[in-house]
Structures are given as C-alpha cells and as structure tokens.
Design a protein around this motif. Structure first.
Motif, short mmCIF file in Angstrom:
data_model
loop_
_atom_site.label_atom_id
_atom_site.label_comp_id
_atom_site.label_asym_id
_atom_site.label_seq_id
_atom_site.Cartn_x
_atom_site.Cartn_y
_atom_site.Cartn_z
N ILE A 3 47.79 -9.14 -30.92
CA ILE A 3 47.73 -9.31 -32.38
C ILE A 3 49.10 -8.96 -32.94
O ILE A 3 49.66 -7.92 -32.60
CB ILE A 3 46.65 -8.40 -32.97
N ARG A 8 48.14 -7.20 -38.35
CA ARG A 8 47.39 -5.98 -38.19
C ARG A 8 47.60 -5.07 -39.40
O ARG A 8 46.67 -4.50 -39.93
CB ARG A 8 47.91 -5.30 -36.95
N PHE A 11 45.74 -6.19 -42.42
CA PHE A 11 44.32 -5.90 -42.39
C PHE A 11 44.05 -4.44 -42.67
O PHE A 11 43.17 -4.08 -43.42
CB PHE A 11 43.69 -6.29 -41.05
N LYS A 12 44.86 -3.58 -42.05
CA LYS A 12 44.67 -2.14 -42.25
C LYS A 12 44.77 -1.81 -43.74
O LYS A 12 44.01 -1.03 -44.27
CB LYS A 12 45.72 -1.36 -41.47
N ARG A 18 39.56 -1.48 -49.53
CA ARG A 18 38.13 -1.70 -49.69
C ARG A 18 37.36 -0.38 -49.66
O ARG A 18 36.53 -0.11 -50.50
CB ARG A 18 37.65 -2.60 -48.56
N LEU A 198 23.00 -1.83 -38.72
CA LEU A 198 24.16 -2.60 -39.14
C LEU A 198 24.29 -3.89 -38.34
O LEU A 198 24.72 -4.92 -38.87
CB LEU A 198 25.43 -1.76 -39.01
N ALA A 199 23.91 -3.84 -37.07
CA ALA A 199 23.96 -5.06 -36.25
C ALA A 199 22.94 -6.07 -36.76
O ALA A 199 23.24 -7.26 -36.89
CB ALA A 199 23.69 -4.73 -34.78
N GLY A 202 24.52 -7.36 -39.90
CA GLY A 202 25.81 -8.04 -39.73
C GLY A 202 25.69 -9.34 -38.96
O GLY A 202 26.36 -10.32 -39.26
N SER A 203 24.84 -9.37 -37.95
CA SER A 203 24.64 -10.58 -37.17
C SER A 203 23.29 -10.51 -36.47
O SER A 203 23.21 -10.07 -35.32
CB SER A 203 25.78 -10.74 -36.15
N ARG A 270 27.40 -3.86 -43.62
CA ARG A 270 28.37 -2.79 -43.92
C ARG A 270 27.74 -1.86 -44.94
O ARG A 270 27.21 -2.31 -45.95
CB ARG A 270 29.67 -3.36 -44.46
N GLY A 322 36.86 -12.17 -45.79
CA GLY A 322 36.56 -11.52 -44.52
C GLY A 322 36.27 -12.55 -43.44
O GLY A 322 36.17 -12.23 -42.31
#
Ligand SMILES: Nc1ncnc2c1ncn2[C@@H]1O[C@H](COP(=O)(O)OP(=O)(O)OP(=O)(O)O)[C@@H](O)[C@H]1O
Ligand SMILES: [Mg+2]
Lengths: 322, 258
Positions: A3, A8, A11-12, A18, A198-199, A202-203, A270, A322
């Motif tokens: 990356i 990076r 994003f950080k 956020r 969260l999983a 999230g998906s 999240r 996102g």
C-alpha cells in the motif's frame, strides 16, 4: 502488494476524523454554551451532575440501540418500551417486591425485543417497518394498561436504587450508566460475541459463510436494545416516583441522534459505545443550554431534529466514500 | 510442472443433484480429487460451478448424491460441518468483512479466546495470540501484507485473495475450494495467487479451482472437470488436452461430437 504511503496516510487521517468527530462537536458545543451562558450556572458541577442524571435513561437507551444498529437494524419501539416497562414495574411494585417489579419490567423488554426480531426474520421485512408497528402496539398497550392514569411509586428502596439515591456521594443514576457502559463496551470490543455482531451487520454474507448464526445474533441484538429501554423505564420511574404512559415518548429522536452523531453506522457494521455516551451527553447539554438560554421545548425539538440530520448526512457521506 | 500426486482420494463427490425451483442446477455430478492435486472446475456462466461448490461447503444441501472425505461418507449441512471435515472454501466474494482488519477476518468465528477459563467461557478474545498466529499463517504463504491491523477494504484484490487463502489454509484444511480466485486480478497478482496454489498443493492440500481463465487453468491444474448445463461432461488431464479443446468442451461445442 504494498500500500503506498500516501494512500495509507490519507486513510488514517480520515479514520481519525470520523472517530474524533463526536469529541470535536462535543467540546465545540460546550465552549459555545460556556461563553454564551457565562453569567448562568451552566458551567457548574451541579449543573453537569444534573445533565448526567437527566440523560441517564437516554444514555442507556442509546447504548442498547447501538447493539441493534451494529447488526444493521433500527429499533423504533424503544420509546414505547420505556413507558410499558415502567408502568408494569410500578404496578408490580404495588403488589409485590422490588425483584419481581424489576423482573416484570425487564421481561417486557425481552419479550418485545424477541417479537421484533422474530417478525423481522420470519417476514423478511425491514426492522424500520416492524419496529414502527410494534411501537404503535406497545404505545397502545401502555395507554390502555392504566387508562392513561399514572402509577405512583412510594417504595423508598426503589426510588433510591433507580432514582435519587447516592452511594458514597455518587448518584446511582451515574453508577447505572457507568456499569451498563462498561459491560456494553467489553461485549462489543473484547468478546467474540461483539465481533459476531459487527460481522453480521458489516457483511451478513461473510458472517454466514464463516458459520456465524446471523439470525440468532440479530435477534440477541434486538433483545439487548429492548431490554436496555426497559431498564431506562425503571430509571425514569425511580427518578419521577411513578410511571406514566408518556415516559420515553419524546426520547426516540434524541436517542437516534445521539447514537448517530457518536459515530455508530446507521447501516450496520460499525459501533461505538463511547460515541453513544458522548452523543447522549451532547444532546443533554444542548437541551440544558437551550433551556438556560430561554428557548422553548419546541425549539429544543427542532435542534434535535437538525442534529439528527447532520449526523445522518455525515454517515451517508462516509458510506459513499468508504 | 511435476507434482507428486499422492494416490489417496481426498474428496469424492458422487451423483450430486440440486435444483432451485424449476431450474436444475446440477444433474448427477461426480468427480474425485487426490491429495496434493489441483483440479480445475470449468464451465460456462450458469453451468453450476458455484452451486456445486456451495453444496460441498455446506451453504446448499444437495437434493441427492453423496460426498466422501478421505473415503468416508460425510453429511455436510452447514459451513461448520464442512470445516469439521477439513474443507475450507475461498468464496467468489471472499466472505470477508470489509470493516474488519486482516487478523479479525482471519479468525472470524474461530477466535482465539483468553487463557483464563472464566474469561474464555465469556468469549474474551486473545488479540495478541491471534495477531501472532495470523502473522505466521500469512508468512507461510510468502505474502507481502503491509500491516496486520489494516482493514480489508484498504487492501488490493490480490492482497485480499492472499488473506482469504491464508484463512483457509490456516485451519489445517485438507481440501481448499476456490471460486474464481483470479477473476478480479491483474496479471501480476494472478501470478501470485498461482504461486499460493502451488505452495499449498505442495503441502498436500487438495485444491478445487473454479476458473474461466484457460491460461490460469493450464498453469496450475493437474486435471479439469467440465460442467455443461449442470452435468459433468469431461474429466481430463490438463496436459493431455489443448486450451482449444477445453474451450470447446466448456461451450458445449463438443457435446454432440462426444
Ligand atoms: N440460490 C439460487 N436460487 C435460484 N437459482 C439459482 C441459485 N443459485 C444458482 N441458481 C441457478 O443455478 C444455475 C447455476 O448457477 P451457478 O451460480 O452455479 O453457475 P456458475 O457456473 O457458478 O456461473 P458463473 O460462471 O456465472 O459464476 C443458474 O441457472 C442459476 O441461475
Ligand atoms: Mg459462480
């Protein structure tokens, strides 16, 4: 497979923004009121203790709702659960002791959470519509239960433990808030169950493929959300020395705004407990500040609505980026 | 490529059928994979490849037929059953939670718990142990991952694929199924995935590989099973057929001829 440094970093920075957003806005609002209301009692320890005491039920509802949102559900029935569980608790208190009153109120919460969850899974309808429906039903039940009469509570022990009491100088409402917050934080951040929540939000597909029982996880989240509302009902009843069908009526908007501005995604995956608490305190502080500035209840309602829209706007923007 | 294919059958699928309402997605499909062997599962869009994989990995239940692992018949009714049999699947969509980091995804629903029995009973996570074990799993595949706390949605397609394969292999799988692992990848990243497949098959893992890419198949597979409209129409050694012959099998051009 490396990356690049710039990606990076960006994003950080974004992540920092956020998660830190609630802190910025919290201190910004605090600063504005501190300046605007410098000649009032706004900046006193007493006033802040008041805010904490007043927001305790909302904070606990916000923590509960965070679990529902984590799995991608909204729970609109929480306000009505507050009223019904408070009434059930207060009524039981007239005939039995504190343990049964607590059990009865919590049972109301657990049952409604289960009904919400089962209806959503069975009918495959969005949580928004199902909980809107149960909100109507439960509100009706609460109004019918006592024919709109309030139920007074004279049990001193109850009003101590769920209202005005202090232990070593610390208000019990603060203790309740901190205890629930600690448990919720640990569950979400340190336990396997938190990961699965969260999983599932999230998906859900990935969660299912990895063998997580997504239906059960979602159901549990709704039971947690509803039970937290039932506890909030007991805290209202304890503080106000009685229960009434109007309890929790106006809290739904406040709770959703608090959780959303705290950084929990309204689309699942999240969640932030600290954000929910700060969000709730922020809402309480704004209410308090607006009252001290001489604004009416109507204007406070408008302020809450605007905050919710801002929070949601930020959430949507994130989703797109996102 | 020379591979010492062990002669033990790792996975055997016998006469599997599956329909969805009126659509018969699979009709009496049978094939076997030996340990350390890489078998390509080929077929046109809608031929039934993903459905077959889902039946083996416990997402779907076949209507009829049987599955044998290490020559023992097994009943696979959930992804957990499949895992218990040593079958791991790298799904077409990779089955990763984008908001989770690499370690969290590697250990999703197989979290390492705290050593303290009470905390473990509560489901308390041992994050350190997971990070260490996750790092080992990725290192075993020689994959270059920047940071183990990076979220999945910040990784490239190839890196995600590597994490998904590492997750499968990490669990001591004897059979790894991959659904189009290179579909979304560029040339270089595809080559890296090929390398990963070679590494794990060299470790004795049986690999079932779905692919549309003939180049990829001829480079990595020992054998190819071709599905056509839900039936298995060919089971050939990749060395013995040309790419053109494979393509004509896939498109069904050689069905009437055969
Ligand atoms: N869950 C489902 N419900 C109904 N029909 C399905 C389902 N899954 C697959 N099918 C049908 O079964 C057939 C086989 O689909 P499958 O996804 O297995 O094909 P595939 O070989 O993986 O195709 P592709 O190369 O496009 O991935 C198709 O006709 C498809 O429409
Ligand atoms: Mg497919």
């Amino acid at each position: 497979m490396i990356i690049t440094q710039s990606q990076r970093l960006n994003f950080k920075q974004l992540a920092l923004k956020r998660e830190a957003f609630i802190y910025y806005i919290f201190f910004a609002v605090l600063l504005i009121f501190a300046v605007a209301l410098h000649d009032t009692a706004f900046l006193s320890v007493n006033n802040f203790m008041n805010i904490i005491r007043q927001t305790a039920p909302v904070t606990i509802m916000a923590i509960g709702l965070t679990f529902a949102l984590a799995v991608g559900h909204i729970d609109l029935s929480i306000g009505s659960v507050v009223a019904l569980s408070a009434l059930v608790g207060a009524l039981l208190l007239q005939h039995t002791g504190i343990p049964l009153a607590i059990a009865g109120a919590l049972l109301v919460g657990i049952t409604i959470g289960l009904i919400n969850g089962l209806l959503i899974e069975r009918l495959q309808v969005s949580s928004l519509l199902i909980t809107l429906g149960t909100m109507g039903v439960v509100t009706g039940l609460a109004r019918q239960l006592t024919n709109l009469e309030s139920v007074p509570i004279i049990n001193q022990d109850f009003t101590f433990f769920f209202g005005a009491g202090e232990v070593w100088g610390i208000p019990v409402l603060l203790i309740w808030t901190l205890a629930i917050a600690l448990v919720a934080f640990v569950v979400l951040n340190n336990l396997a169950f938190g990961r699965h929540l969260l999983a599932a939000g999230g998906s859900p597909k990935a969660a299912r493929a990895m063998g997580i029982n997504v239906v059960r996880v979602r159901l549990t989240a709704l039971v947690i959300s509803s039970s937290a509302a039932a506890l909030a009902g007991l805290l209202y009843a304890g503080r106000l020395h009685g229960a009434r069908y109007t309890l929790g009526e106006a809290d739904l908007l406040t709770v959703i705004a608090a959780v959303a501005i705290g950084g929990t995604s309204l689309f699942g995956g999240r969640a932030s407990i600290i954000g929910a608490i700060l969000g709730s305190l922020l809402m309480g502080m704004i209410n308090n500040g607006l009252i001290l500035s001489g604004f009416s209840t109507n204007e406070q309602m408008i302020a809450r609505g605007i905050i919710l829209i801002i929070a949601v706007a930020i959430g949507i923007k994130e989703l797109k980026n996102g | 490529m020379v591979r010492t294919a062990l002669d033990q059958v790792a996975l055997e699928v016998n006469n599997i059928s599956k329909s969805f309402g009126g659509v018969q997605a699979l009709k009496n499909v049978s094939f076997t994979i030996n340990k350390g062997e890489v078998v390509g599962l080929l077929g046109d869009n809608g031929a039934g490849k993903s459905t077959l994989v889902r039946c083996i990995s416990g997402i779907h239940q076949p209507d009829s037929g049987e599955i044998l692992v290490n020559e023992q018949p097994v009943t696979i009714t959930s992804p957990l059953d499949a895992r218990a049999c040593g079958i791991e699947t790298v799904f077409q969509d990779l089955a990763m939670v984008p908001e989770f980091n690499i370690t969290e995804n590697l250990f999703l629903n197989r979290e390492i718990r705290h050593k303290n029995p009470i905390l473990s009973w509560l489901g308390w996570l041992d994050t350190k142990a997971m990070e260490q074990k996750g790092r080992k799993a990725l290192n075993r595949l020689n994959s270059r991952i920047p940071s183990y706390t990076e979220k999945i949605h910040n990784l490239s397609g190839g890196q995600r694929q590597a994490v998904a394969i590492a997750r499968a292999v990490n669990w001591g799988a004897d059979i790894v199924i991959m659904d189009e692992p290179t579909a979304a990848l560029g040339v270089e990243q595809s080559a890296q995935v090929n390398e990963l497949i070679n590494i794990i098959s060299g470790q004795g893992v049986a690999v079932l590989l779905i692919s549309h890419n003939m180049q990829h198949v001829s480079e990595t597979c020992d054998r190819a099973v071709v599905l056509y409209q839900g039936t298995s129409i060919a089971d050939v050694s990749v060395k013995e057929v040309s790419k053109e012959q494979l393509v004509s099998l896939i498109t069904g051009a050689s069905v009437s001829a055969a």
